[in-house]
Motif scaffolding. Structure first.
Motif, short mmCIF file in Angstrom:
data_model
loop_
_atom_site.label_atom_id
_atom_site.label_comp_id
_atom_site.label_asym_id
_atom_site.label_seq_id
_atom_site.Cartn_x
_atom_site.Cartn_y
_atom_site.Cartn_z
N THR A 15 0.83 -1.20 0.00
CA THR A 15 0.00 0.00 0.00
C THR A 15 0.86 1.25 0.00
O THR A 15 0.61 2.19 -0.76
N LYS A 16 1.90 1.27 0.84
CA LYS A 16 2.79 2.44 0.88
C LYS A 16 3.44 2.67 -0.48
O LYS A 16 3.54 3.81 -0.94
N GLU A 17 3.85 1.60 -1.13
CA GLU A 17 4.47 1.73 -2.46
C GLU A 17 3.46 2.27 -3.47
O GLU A 17 3.80 3.11 -4.30
N MET A 18 2.24 1.78 -3.40
CA MET A 18 1.20 2.22 -4.33
C MET A 18 0.85 3.69 -4.08
O MET A 18 0.68 4.46 -5.03
N LEU A 19 0.75 4.09 -2.83
CA LEU A 19 0.47 5.48 -2.50
C LEU A 19 1.59 6.38 -3.02
O LEU A 19 1.33 7.46 -3.55
N GLY A 24 -4.78 5.38 -6.75
CA GLY A 24 -5.96 5.78 -6.00
C GLY A 24 -6.44 4.77 -4.98
O GLY A 24 -6.10 3.57 -5.04
N MET A 25 -7.25 5.27 -4.06
CA MET A 25 -7.78 4.47 -2.95
C MET A 25 -8.51 3.22 -3.43
O MET A 25 -8.29 2.13 -2.91
N GLY A 26 -9.38 3.36 -4.41
CA GLY A 26 -10.16 2.22 -4.89
C GLY A 26 -9.30 1.10 -5.44
O GLY A 26 -9.54 -0.08 -5.15
N GLU A 27 -8.30 1.46 -6.21
CA GLU A 27 -7.42 0.45 -6.78
C GLU A 27 -6.59 -0.23 -5.69
O GLU A 27 -6.38 -1.44 -5.71
N ILE A 28 -6.13 0.57 -4.72
CA ILE A 28 -5.36 -0.01 -3.61
C ILE A 28 -6.23 -0.98 -2.82
O ILE A 28 -5.79 -2.07 -2.46
N MET A 29 -7.47 -0.59 -2.56
CA MET A 29 -8.38 -1.45 -1.80
C MET A 29 -8.59 -2.78 -2.53
O MET A 29 -8.55 -3.84 -1.92
N SER A 30 -8.82 -2.71 -3.85
CA SER A 30 -9.10 -3.95 -4.58
C SER A 30 -7.84 -4.81 -4.75
O SER A 30 -7.93 -6.03 -4.77
N THR A 31 -6.68 -4.18 -4.83
CA THR A 31 -5.44 -4.94 -5.01
C THR A 31 -4.96 -5.58 -3.72
O THR A 31 -4.55 -6.75 -3.71
#
Length: 50
Positions: A15-19, A24-31
């Motif tokens: 998550t930190k890497e993605m941020l 975005g929040m939605g993609e992080i949540m689904s991934t």
């Protein structure tokens, strides 16, 4: 360390890497499978590291 805790820690690091990449929040949540509260927690930790 139990399996669930390790899985959560890996998801938080992902998550930190993605941020950091501006994903975005939605993609992080689904991934990652994390909820918004945990993603915001990761965001705060990332900001504290800077």
């Amino acid at each position: 360390m139990d399996k669930d805790k390790k899985k959560h820690e890996v998801a938080m690091e992902d998550t930190k890497e993605m941020l950091d990449k501006g994903i975005g929040m939605g993609e992080i949540m689904s991934t990652t499978g994390l909820d918004e509260r945990n993603i915001n927690k990761a965001r705060r930790k990332l900001e504290d590291e800077d």
